[in-house]
Design an enzyme around this catalytic site. Sequence first.
Site, PDB file in Angstrom:
ATOM      1  N   LYS A   1     -28.950 -44.277  -1.853  1.00  0.00           N
ATOM      2  CA  LYS A   1     -28.930 -42.811  -1.837  1.00  0.00           C
ATOM      3  C   LYS A   1     -27.533 -42.252  -2.061  1.00  0.00           C
ATOM      4  O   LYS A   1     -27.364 -41.166  -2.592  1.00  0.00           O
ATOM      5  CB  LYS A   1     -29.525 -42.301  -0.530  1.00  0.00           C
ATOM      6  CG  LYS A   1     -31.035 -42.474  -0.494  1.00  0.00           C
ATOM      7  CD  LYS A   1     -31.677 -41.653   0.609  1.00  0.00           C
ATOM      8  CE  LYS A   1     -33.179 -41.627   0.449  1.00  0.00           C
ATOM      9  NZ  LYS A   1     -33.786 -42.927   0.815  1.00  0.00           N
TER      10      LYS A   1
ATOM     11  N   GLU B   1     -32.876 -31.671   2.081  1.00  0.00           N
ATOM     12  CA  GLU B   1     -34.047 -31.947   2.899  1.00  0.00           C
ATOM     13  C   GLU B   1     -33.943 -33.404   3.325  1.00  0.00           C
ATOM     14  O   GLU B   1     -33.297 -34.202   2.664  1.00  0.00           O
ATOM     15  CB  GLU B   1     -35.326 -31.750   2.078  1.00  0.00           C
ATOM     16  CG  GLU B   1     -35.721 -32.938   1.178  1.00  0.00           C
ATOM     17  CD  GLU B   1     -34.748 -33.226   0.032  1.00  0.00           C
ATOM     18  OE1 GLU B   1     -33.995 -32.304  -0.347  1.00  0.00           O
ATOM     19  OE2 GLU B   1     -34.721 -34.376  -0.468  1.00  0.00           O
TER      20      GLU B   1
ATOM     21  N   SER C   1     -33.276 -51.803  -2.053  1.00  0.00           N
ATOM     22  CA  SER C   1     -32.774 -50.425  -2.023  1.00  0.00           C
ATOM     23  C   SER C   1     -31.919 -50.132  -0.801  1.00  0.00           C
ATOM     24  O   SER C   1     -31.063 -49.248  -0.832  1.00  0.00           O
ATOM     25  CB  SER C   1     -33.949 -49.445  -2.079  1.00  0.00           C
ATOM     26  OG  SER C   1     -34.892 -49.744  -1.059  1.00  0.00           O
TER      27      SER C   1
HETATM   28  C1  LIG Z   1     -35.113 -43.199   0.581  1.00  0.00           C
HETATM   29  C2  LIG Z   1     -35.291 -44.631   0.396  1.00  0.00           C
HETATM   30  C3  LIG Z   1     -36.234 -45.152  -0.511  1.00  0.00           C
HETATM   31  C4  LIG Z   1     -37.200 -44.301  -1.287  1.00  0.00           C
HETATM   32  O1  LIG Z   1     -36.597 -43.450  -2.208  1.00  0.00           O
HETATM   33  P1  LIG Z   1     -36.690 -43.651  -3.783  1.00  0.00           P
HETATM   34  O2  LIG Z   1     -36.304 -42.324  -4.308  1.00  0.00           O
HETATM   35  O3  LIG Z   1     -38.084 -44.041  -4.111  1.00  0.00           O
HETATM   36  O4  LIG Z   1     -35.717 -44.710  -4.142  1.00  0.00           O
HETATM   37  C5  LIG Z   1     -36.294 -46.525  -0.685  1.00  0.00           C
HETATM   38  N1  LIG Z   1     -35.495 -47.355   0.016  1.00  0.00           N
HETATM   39  C6  LIG Z   1     -34.589 -46.894   0.907  1.00  0.00           C
HETATM   40  C7  LIG Z   1     -33.736 -47.871   1.637  1.00  0.00           C
HETATM   41  C8  LIG Z   1     -34.449 -45.525   1.125  1.00  0.00           C
HETATM   42  O5  LIG Z   1     -33.549 -45.079   2.011  1.00  0.00           O
END
Ligand SMILES: *Cc1c(COP(=O)(O)O)cnc(C)c1O
Length: 381
Positions: A89, A111, A367
């Site tokens: 993020k 948000e 992610s």
């Molecule tokens: C917010 C988040 C997601 C989901 O968001 P995407 O926009 O689909 O990438 C996935 N993994 C983590 C660790 C997150 O914090």
Amino acid sequence: MSSRTVERSRFGIYGGRFVPESLIPACEDVERAFTEAWHDPVFRDRLAEILSVYAGRPTPLTPALRLSAELGVTLLLKREDLAHTGSHKINNVLGQALLAQRMGKARLIAETGAGSHGVATATAGALLGMATTVFMGERDIERQQLNVFRMRTLGAEVIPVSTGSRTLKDACTEALRHWVTAVDDSHYCLGSVMGPHPYPWMVREFQRVIGDEARSQVTAVPDYVVACVGGGSNAAGTFAGFLDTSARLIGVEAEGGAAVTAGSDGILHGFRTRVLQDADGQIAEAHSIAPGLDYPGVGPEHAHFASTGQARYVTVGDTDVVAAVHRLARTEGIICALESAHAVAWLINAAASGEVPAGATVLLTLSGRGDKDMATLMELA
Ligand SMILES: *Cc1c(COP(=O)(O)O)cnc(C)c1O
């Protein structure tokens, strides 16, 4: 300008800008400013510099040797869990915060659902000296007190949202509503590849650093490129680096938040996409053990990729996801986020069923890291 960065407000029939009249000029300002900035080497260099010296980029590509041996594949992990604040993020918020500064805005609005995007935005706000206001559903505030405290520690104001289901979708609605009244001095820093144009395109461009880095880190094009999909930003950024290759692109949704797989066409938060809704168009509530996948819509580019077949979308349930966190932890010494574990779980299942054949090479984006999910996992232990 390369064809890969052509400005576009639509992805096939999806996307667009379905917002109140009063927000159109604000969206147009963001579009104009981002288009200029993205073609300005000074802006690009400054963002690259901050991503490097502050956020820890490039993130490594880690061969998952022991899990690969168990699954009979070659698994490479793109380590967004090692980026500052613990997920991808930060790539998007640093880009948007720099853009907001360039536009002369003094304040960021965001948000948040589980709080990860709120924490990332508060982080960028602190770094650049910008006031930050985060809208968060009352129910999420109760469930995510640690992240609320993190945001406040970083100097952000957290505003509880008491409408609707008092969760992420209501926080989005409220943030958009607030932006109308504060647009002169505020930038709305949206957290995924969603919302009215230019957000889905702009956020994808800020996240393409994941895919571009990974492309330069692999020695050959992988057979599969896999990422989890909530709003879809880590997947869109990852896929962007491999769209012109033969790699099979797989987006993994939560079973209870599968807008691509189980949704239908509709309009939500200013854009056309696939949405979980009932026959009357009432938006359904998403349910997932992973807070970041708990959203009833999905970015328009994914809805489009699904319709053209450029990417394939699959789902995984909570039980498999929890098992995948433990399996990755014990084989690789990496505790990943519950969101990321959706991608891992799909691979474990697909390798077992032969859907991913033995010997295949798989690039998988982790992610984020799992520290935030420890309380959830402890309750299940
Ligand atoms: C917010 C988040 C997601 C989901 O968001 P995407 O926009 O689909 O990438 C996935 N993994 C983590 C660790 C997150 O914090």
